[in-house]
Design a protein around this motif. Structure first.
Motif, PDB file in Angstrom:
ATOM      1  N   ASP A 159      18.365  -0.289 -11.214  1.00 29.91           N
ATOM      2  CA  ASP A 159      17.857   0.444 -12.432  1.00 29.91           C
ATOM      3  C   ASP A 159      16.658  -0.193 -12.909  1.00 29.91           C
ATOM      4  O   ASP A 159      16.296   0.170 -13.903  1.00 29.91           O
ATOM      5  N   ASP A 160      15.958  -1.114 -12.310  1.00 28.73           N
ATOM      6  CA  ASP A 160      14.583  -1.406 -12.758  1.00 28.73           C
ATOM      7  C   ASP A 160      13.539  -0.543 -12.585  1.00 28.73           C
ATOM      8  O   ASP A 160      12.724  -0.449 -11.693  1.00 28.73           O
ATOM      9  N   GLU A 161      13.589   0.279 -13.552  1.00 21.73           N
ATOM     10  CA  GLU A 161      12.272   1.862 -13.413  1.00 21.73           C
ATOM     11  C   GLU A 161      11.036   1.328 -13.466  1.00 21.73           C
ATOM     12  O   GLU A 161      10.004   1.652 -12.936  1.00 21.73           O
ATOM     13  N   ASP A 162      10.637   0.170 -14.304  1.00 24.98           N
ATOM     14  CA  ASP A 162       9.363  -0.647 -14.430  1.00 24.98           C
ATOM     15  C   ASP A 162       8.896  -0.946 -13.116  1.00 24.98           C
ATOM     16  O   ASP A 162       7.527  -0.604 -12.818  1.00 24.98           O
ATOM     17  N   SER A 163       9.666  -1.845 -12.260  1.00 23.26           N
ATOM     18  CA  SER A 163       9.341  -2.336 -11.136  1.00 23.26           C
ATOM     19  C   SER A 163       9.182  -1.437 -10.178  1.00 23.26           C
ATOM     20  O   SER A 163       8.078  -1.348  -9.400  1.00 23.26           O
ATOM     21  N   LYS A 164       9.867  -0.261 -10.009  1.00 21.25           N
ATOM     22  CA  LYS A 164       9.786   0.786  -9.163  1.00 21.25           C
ATOM     23  C   LYS A 164       8.471   1.518  -9.350  1.00 21.25           C
ATOM     24  O   LYS A 164       7.730   1.777  -8.349  1.00 21.25           O
ATOM     25  N   GLU A 165       8.276   1.706 -10.608  1.00 21.59           N
ATOM     26  CA  GLU A 165       7.051   2.459 -11.093  1.00 21.59           C
ATOM     27  C   GLU A 165       5.714   1.670 -10.702  1.00 21.59           C
ATOM     28  O   GLU A 165       4.832   2.212 -10.269  1.00 21.59           O
ATOM     29  N   ASN A 166       5.783   0.337 -10.789  1.00 16.19           N
ATOM     30  CA  ASN A 166       4.797  -0.510 -10.434  1.00 16.19           C
ATOM     31  C   ASN A 166       4.543  -0.634  -8.751  1.00 16.19           C
ATOM     32  O   ASN A 166       3.445  -0.313  -8.449  1.00 16.19           O
ATOM     33  N   PHE A 167       5.606  -0.390  -8.077  1.00 14.23           N
ATOM     34  CA  PHE A 167       5.612  -0.373  -6.614  1.00 14.23           C
ATOM     35  C   PHE A 167       4.979   0.847  -6.251  1.00 14.23           C
ATOM     36  O   PHE A 167       4.173   0.877  -5.532  1.00 14.23           O
ATOM     37  N   CYS A 168       5.560   1.781  -6.720  1.00 14.00           N
ATOM     38  CA  CYS A 168       4.904   3.092  -6.404  1.00 14.00           C
ATOM     39  C   CYS A 168       3.294   3.509  -6.778  1.00 14.00           C
ATOM     40  O   CYS A 168       2.545   3.968  -5.897  1.00 14.00           O
ATOM     41  N   VAL A 169       2.846   2.727  -7.887  1.00 14.98           N
ATOM     42  CA  VAL A 169       1.460   2.786  -8.061  1.00 14.98           C
ATOM     43  C   VAL A 169       0.655   2.131  -6.878  1.00 14.98           C
ATOM     44  O   VAL A 169      -0.326   2.733  -6.413  1.00 14.98           O
ATOM     45  N   GLU A 170       1.332   0.981  -6.703  1.00 14.06           N
ATOM     46  CA  GLU A 170       0.474   0.258  -5.613  1.00 14.06           C
ATOM     47  C   GLU A 170       0.545   0.813  -4.140  1.00 14.06           C
ATOM     48  O   GLU A 170      -0.235   1.064  -3.358  1.00 14.06           O
ATOM     49  N   ALA A 171       1.626   1.370  -3.953  1.00 15.28           N
ATOM     50  CA  ALA A 171       2.141   2.171  -2.691  1.00 15.28           C
ATOM     51  C   ALA A 171       1.080   3.440  -2.502  1.00 15.28           C
ATOM     52  O   ALA A 171       0.702   3.763  -1.569  1.00 15.28           O
ATOM     53  N   LEU A 172       0.992   3.964  -3.811  1.00 15.36           N
ATOM     54  CA  LEU A 172       0.076   5.381  -3.614  1.00 15.36           C
ATOM     55  C   LEU A 172      -1.324   4.983  -3.273  1.00 15.36           C
ATOM     56  O   LEU A 172      -1.907   5.586  -2.414  1.00 15.36           O
ATOM     57  N   ALA A 173      -1.857   4.067  -3.841  1.00 12.78           N
ATOM     58  CA  ALA A 173      -3.196   3.469  -3.739  1.00 12.78           C
ATOM     59  C   ALA A 173      -3.308   3.101  -2.036  1.00 12.78           C
ATOM     60  O   ALA A 173      -4.374   3.233  -1.347  1.00 12.78           O
ATOM     61  N   THR A 174      -2.378   2.370  -1.715  1.00 14.80           N
ATOM     62  CA  THR A 174      -2.426   1.784  -0.152  1.00 14.80           C
ATOM     63  C   THR A 174      -2.282   2.986   0.525  1.00 14.80           C
ATOM     64  O   THR A 174      -2.915   2.980   1.774  1.00 14.80           O
ATOM     65  N   TRP A 175      -1.260   3.968   0.266  1.00  9.74           N
ATOM     66  CA  TRP A 175      -1.337   5.303   1.318  1.00  9.74           C
ATOM     67  C   TRP A 175      -2.521   5.934   1.265  1.00  9.74           C
ATOM     68  O   TRP A 175      -2.932   6.540   2.211  1.00  9.74           O
ATOM     69  N   LEU A 176      -3.245   6.417   0.169  1.00 12.89           N
ATOM     70  CA  LEU A 176      -4.559   6.970   0.340  1.00 12.89           C
ATOM     71  C   LEU A 176      -5.644   6.199   0.760  1.00 12.89           C
ATOM     72  O   LEU A 176      -6.382   6.790   1.801  1.00 12.89           O
ATOM     73  N   GLN A 177      -5.664   4.915   0.851  1.00  7.66           N
ATOM     74  CA  GLN A 177      -6.633   4.113   1.556  1.00  7.66           C
ATOM     75  C   GLN A 177      -6.306   4.229   2.988  1.00  7.66           C
ATOM     76  O   GLN A 177      -7.016   4.531   3.963  1.00  7.66           O
ATOM     77  N   ALA A 178      -4.953   4.062   3.598  1.00  6.82           N
ATOM     78  CA  ALA A 178      -4.800   4.257   4.893  1.00  6.82           C
ATOM     79  C   ALA A 178      -5.021   5.506   5.474  1.00  6.82           C
ATOM     80  O   ALA A 178      -5.247   5.555   6.601  1.00  6.82           O
ATOM     81  N   HIS A 179      -4.760   6.546   4.839  1.00  7.61           N
ATOM     82  CA  HIS A 179      -5.143   8.053   5.071  1.00  7.61           C
ATOM     83  C   HIS A 179      -6.548   8.226   5.441  1.00  7.61           C
ATOM     84  O   HIS A 179      -7.076   8.614   6.277  1.00  7.61           O
TER      85      HIS A 179
END
Length: 242
Positions: free
Chosen positions: A120-140
């Protein structure tokens, strides 16, 4: 004395005539440039025609798979497969496009939720998604640069035309140093609030409006994009060289 008076009269007239001729030459030069600009072709390129999309997805997908495994533990959902499913949802019913980055963020939210580690830790999940999106775009972007058709890039540089990019994926030439200088702009078909069936048409209308009256060419591999381009009067080709 009479000759001096005549000279005094002729000199201003000559000066005015020279100024008039300079102005006329400037107007003619401006008209020539305007005509040349009006005739200068516009080449619209679907970015995924510059590389093999399957190769880019595989390379970037493998990189993301390793990154996700390090942070979530175990095997995660395939981000590109999940992205495709989300992008396609509701299109057949005329639902509006959500925006490419919105689809990517939702994809990563689903991946994070499926891992079960955030609870239920939505803040941690949101922070993870922000980092993951930046990583994904960079990888793409890195994968796209790696698989970029060198001959196509060379042909683009040699074109005596204005170039504009369109895309229906995560690709964006503005994020790629090798391509950014070659294009005047980039539009993504997911970023228009129109039904999915109209997305390519609206995306290409942006080019038509921006370069009204100019000869327009389209280079692409997506059948729907090519059909939309032809319907709008573009001359189509399968490669930049063509």
């Amino acid at each position: 004395p009479s000759r001096r008076r005549d000279d005094a009269v002729v000199a201003p007239r000559t000066s005015r005539l020279r100024r008039t001729m300079r102005r006329r030459r400037a107007v003619v030069a401006a008209l020539v440039l305007a005509v040349a600009d009006a005739l200068r072709p516009v080449v619209t390129v679907e970015l995924d025609a510059l590389w093999k999309p399957a190769d880019v997805r595989r390379t970037a997908g493998n990189e993301m798979g390793r990154w996700l495994a390090d942070r979530l533990g175990g095997e995660s959902l395939d981000v590109y497969q999940q992205f495709d499913e989300l992008a396609a949802q509701g299109s057949e019913f005329g639902m509006m496009q959500p925006g490419v980055l919105a689809v990517a963020r939702e994809t990563l939210s689903i991946v994070a939720t499926a891992s079960g580690i955030f609870g239920d830790d939505e803040d941690s999940k949101e922070n993870f998604c922000v980092e993951a999106l930046a990583t994904w775009l960079q990888a793409h972007d890195a994968a796209a640069s790696e698989h970029l058709d060198a001959a196509a890039a060379t042909a683009l540089e040699a074109l005596d035309a204005d170039c504009y990019a369109v895309t229906g994926s995560l690709s964006d030439c503005a994020r790629m140093p090798s391509l950014a200088p070659l294009f005047a702009g980039c539009s993504n078909k997911f970023d228009f609030t129109v039904p999915g069936a109209d997305a390519w048409d609206v995306c290409l209308q942006v080019v038509v409006a921006q370069y009204a009256g100019r000869p327009c060419y389209f280079v692409g591999s997506c059948e729907a994009a090519v059909d939309a381009a032809r319907a709008l009067g573009f001359t189509t080709a399968s490669s930049v060289g063509e």
